[in-house]
Design a protein around this motif. Structure first.
Motif, PDB file in Angstrom:
ATOM      1  N   LEU A 193       0.825  -1.212   0.000  1.00  0.00           N
ATOM      2  CA  LEU A 193       0.000   0.000   0.000  1.00  0.00           C
ATOM      3  C   LEU A 193       0.860   1.263   0.000  1.00  0.00           C
ATOM      4  O   LEU A 193       0.648   2.187   0.802  1.00  0.00           O
ATOM      5  N   LYS A 194       1.824   1.309  -0.907  1.00  0.00           N
ATOM      6  CA  LYS A 194       2.638   2.515  -1.015  1.00  0.00           C
ATOM      7  C   LYS A 194       1.996   3.459  -2.027  1.00  0.00           C
ATOM      8  O   LYS A 194       1.300   3.045  -2.948  1.00  0.00           O
ATOM      9  N   LEU A 217       0.608  -6.913   5.586  1.00  0.00           N
ATOM     10  CA  LEU A 217      -0.309  -6.096   4.795  1.00  0.00           C
ATOM     11  C   LEU A 217      -1.719  -6.055   5.407  1.00  0.00           C
ATOM     12  O   LEU A 217      -2.337  -7.087   5.639  1.00  0.00           O
ATOM     13  N   GLY A 218      -2.206  -4.836   5.647  1.00  0.00           N
ATOM     14  CA  GLY A 218      -3.575  -4.658   6.124  1.00  0.00           C
ATOM     15  C   GLY A 218      -3.790  -4.918   7.600  1.00  0.00           C
ATOM     16  O   GLY A 218      -4.912  -4.738   8.102  1.00  0.00           O
ATOM     17  N   SER A 275       8.160   5.456   8.739  1.00  0.00           N
ATOM     18  CA  SER A 275       9.055   4.927   9.771  1.00  0.00           C
ATOM     19  C   SER A 275       8.567   3.601  10.331  1.00  0.00           C
ATOM     20  O   SER A 275       9.370   2.710  10.620  1.00  0.00           O
ATOM     21  N   ASP A 276       7.259   3.453  10.511  1.00  0.00           N
ATOM     22  CA  ASP A 276       6.726   2.173  10.995  1.00  0.00           C
ATOM     23  C   ASP A 276       5.851   1.489   9.948  1.00  0.00           C
ATOM     24  O   ASP A 276       5.127   0.539  10.258  1.00  0.00           O
ATOM     25  N   ASP A 277       5.929   1.986   8.703  1.00  0.00           N
ATOM     26  CA  ASP A 277       5.239   1.359   7.566  1.00  0.00           C
ATOM     27  C   ASP A 277       3.739   1.231   7.815  1.00  0.00           C
ATOM     28  O   ASP A 277       3.152   0.166   7.640  1.00  0.00           O
ATOM     29  N   THR A 278       3.109   2.328   8.235  1.00  0.00           N
ATOM     30  CA  THR A 278       1.673   2.294   8.518  1.00  0.00           C
ATOM     31  C   THR A 278       0.938   3.359   7.709  1.00  0.00           C
ATOM     32  O   THR A 278       1.528   4.304   7.190  1.00  0.00           O
ATOM     33  N   LYS A 318      -0.997  -1.646   8.736  1.00  0.00           N
ATOM     34  CA  LYS A 318       0.318  -1.835   8.129  1.00  0.00           C
ATOM     35  C   LYS A 318       0.187  -1.786   6.608  1.00  0.00           C
ATOM     36  O   LYS A 318      -0.737  -2.362   6.034  1.00  0.00           O
ATOM     37  N   ARG A 319       1.159  -1.135   5.948  1.00  0.00           N
ATOM     38  CA  ARG A 319       1.122  -0.998   4.490  1.00  0.00           C
ATOM     39  C   ARG A 319       1.705  -2.206   3.762  1.00  0.00           C
ATOM     40  O   ARG A 319       1.441  -2.405   2.590  1.00  0.00           O
TER      41      ARG A 319
END
Length: 538
Positions: free
Chosen positions: A42-43, A247-248, A105-108, A238-239
């Protein structure tokens, strides 16, 4: 040195064998996985991200109402409720995530939920929403049951308040149109002046989430109206950029890293995705776990079987509400330490602040006592189970039917006039189905992927067998050539006179070599100084 044909075939086959093994079984699968990871993360800029934020097609949202046909017998004599299902009322549900914020930073990714419902008159058939039905009043019965649960000493005050607000009601049922119940709203006259009425109305104003004040002292209540097209709950997920298997995954809900309403750490952990996306490469035993904000709990779906959808191989999953009365891990969902509902019921009081419960429609897979307490129910697998058809390689739900019924548990409350003679039953109010069925426009992309994978799979096996056959053929051809290259030297008969004349070169060589052996000379050396007379000595 020029290579012979068998050697060329052998070398080519070995090279082909090594190439197809490395590429077909190592490089290509890793390449596919890498592409899927990049595609699903999810970028920002990803196509899947745009679809995740705003679903490009509407989901089908169906509502089924339970019309109570004997309200007076229920309230006056405690008779068994008789219900008639009316529906489905079908709506196009447009899902969108707004106010998105990314944290690399935390991929969220954080967002707020926004769902918009539009009545689909064509699909609803003859139903318009103007049909008049009778159902247990969510506020009259709900307030009475909630106060008995939390503050039983205030029941007398509540009875006076209900009498004032609803102008001396004789029973706890509401008769109105379906549209009013679902969206347009039912008015509540909270412009009363008595102490009890004002106290209850103040409490409603402060705590009720589904009430809209349309003018001073007048509230409007509906089941879905306040949620229609409005910005709702905040979720952080989470991305999957750093780790695709995250993911998700829900990591925060309404700003909290975990829930605080249930009886154990495990039940207070989100432990699943937001149900709109799942990670790829899941195994059967992993199941599909999602967090449902409407009921404040995670809902695990378990694997049932492999099947097909539009020619695509998928897994079938299903889900239910378990059995908190018997399963130790689910006792944390019990209303209290001393009381648990039977199989198939989930208490929503701690989540929504009202004494409603969730189950599968018609109490499917619930304890039989709930089904037998109300006449007019007919639970069946095909119509009432939760279904998810899931493609595991890409993590794509291609077909889903999420079904849930909302009910209100009731019993006699002597201190509340309208509830004094009520039977002890689980009264169904309505149930909903949220469904998605990907059409060929979307499944076509999956079919293209799997066609490519199938072609590669067939090709790599054909090439592998071809190279093995080539190596086998080359080996056979080299064996044949080796057999043809072996020669046998013929044995000649020697004439004695030739020995004297030194005419037989072969014998001369042998004789010479024999003499050399006796003299300690190498057999391979020929003494060309020897004469025929020297041979005669022997």
């Amino acid at each position: 040195m020029k290579l012979q044909r068998p050697h060329k075939i052998a070398i080519g086959s070995i090279v082909g064998f090594l190439f197809i093994v490395i590429f077909g079984w190592v490089v290509f699968p890793r390449l596919i996985k890498s592409q899927i990871k990049n595609m699903l993360a999810l970028k920002q800029g990803n196509e899947i991200r745009d679809m995740y934020v705003k679903v490009p097609f509407p989901l089908t949202f169906k509502v089924y109402m339970f019309n109570v046909t004997n309200p007076l017998e229920i309230s006056e004599k405690g008779a068994m409720p008789i219900v008639q299902e009316i529906g489905p009322y079908i709506y196009d549900e447009w899902k969108e995530k707004v106010d998105t914020v990314d944290d690399e930073s935390d991929d969220t990714m954080e967002y707020r939920i926004k769902n918009t419902f539009i009545f689909n008159r064509a699909q609803s058939g003859s139903l318009t929403g103007d049909e008049v039905i009778t159902m247990l009043h969510p506020l009259i019965a709900g307030i009475a049951m909630a106060v008995e649960r939390e503050k039983p000493g205030a029941l007398a005050l509540v009875n006076k308040a209900l009498t004032s607000i609803y102008r001396n009601p004789t029973h706890p049922f509401l008769t109105t149109t379906v549209d009013a119940l679902l969206f347009s709203g039912v008015d509540i006259a909270c412009n009363v002046t008595d102490f009890a009425g004002k106290a209850v109305c103040t409490q409603l104003r402060n705590e009720a989430k589904d009430l809209i004040e349309i003018e001073p002292g007048i509230f409007r209540f509906s089941l879905f109206g306040p949620k229609n097209g409005t910005i709702g709950q905040k979720v952080k997920v989470k991305r999957g950029v750093q780790n695709i298997m995250d993911l998700g995954q829900v990591v925060e809900f309404e700003g909290k890293p975990k829930l605080d309403m249930w009886g154990s750490e495990e039940c207070n952990t989100y432990g699943g995705t937001d149900s709109t996306i799942f990670p790829p490469f899941l195994k059967e035993e992993d199941g599909l776990v999602s967090f449902a904000p409407d009921i404040c709990r995670r809902l695990p779906a378990y694997y049932v079987e492999n099947t097909k959808y539009d020619g695509i191989s998928v897994r079938r999953y299903s889900a239910d509400f378990g059995d908190q009365s018997k399963v130790k891990a689910e006792k944390c969902y019990c209303p209290s330490e001393d009381f648990c509902y039977k199989k198939g019921i989930h208490d929503m009081y701690k989540c929504v602040g009202a004494p409603f419960v969730a189950s599968l429609p018609h109490f499917y897979l619930s304890d039989e006592s709930y089904q037998k307490g109300v006449r007019g129910l007919n639970p069946t697998k095909d119509k009432h189970e939760i279904i998810i058809l899931f493609e595991s390689l890409t993590g794509s739900p291609v077909f889903a039917k999420k079904r849930m019924q909302f009910s209100l548990p009731i019993h006699a409350i002597p201190k509340v006039t309208t509830m004094a003679n009520m039977p002890d039953v689980m009264m169904p109010l309505f149930w909903v189905e949220e469904g998605v069925e990907l059409n060929r426009t979307w499944t076509g992309q999956l079919r293209t992927l799997f066609t490519t994978l199938k072609v590669v799979k067939v090709t790599k096996w054909l090439v592998l067998l071809g190279t093995l056959g080539g190596m086998g053929g080359a080996g056979y051809m080299m064996y044949q050539l080796q057999q043809q290259s072996v020669t046998i030297t013929p044995v000649h008969t020697v004439n004695p006179n030739d020995l004297k004349n030194g005419k037989n070169n072969t014998i001369s060589m042998v004789a010479q070599n024999g003499n050399n052996i006796r003299n300690g000379t190498s057999v391979g050396h020929v003494n060309r100084a020897m004469s025929t007379n020297e041979i005669d000595k022997y």
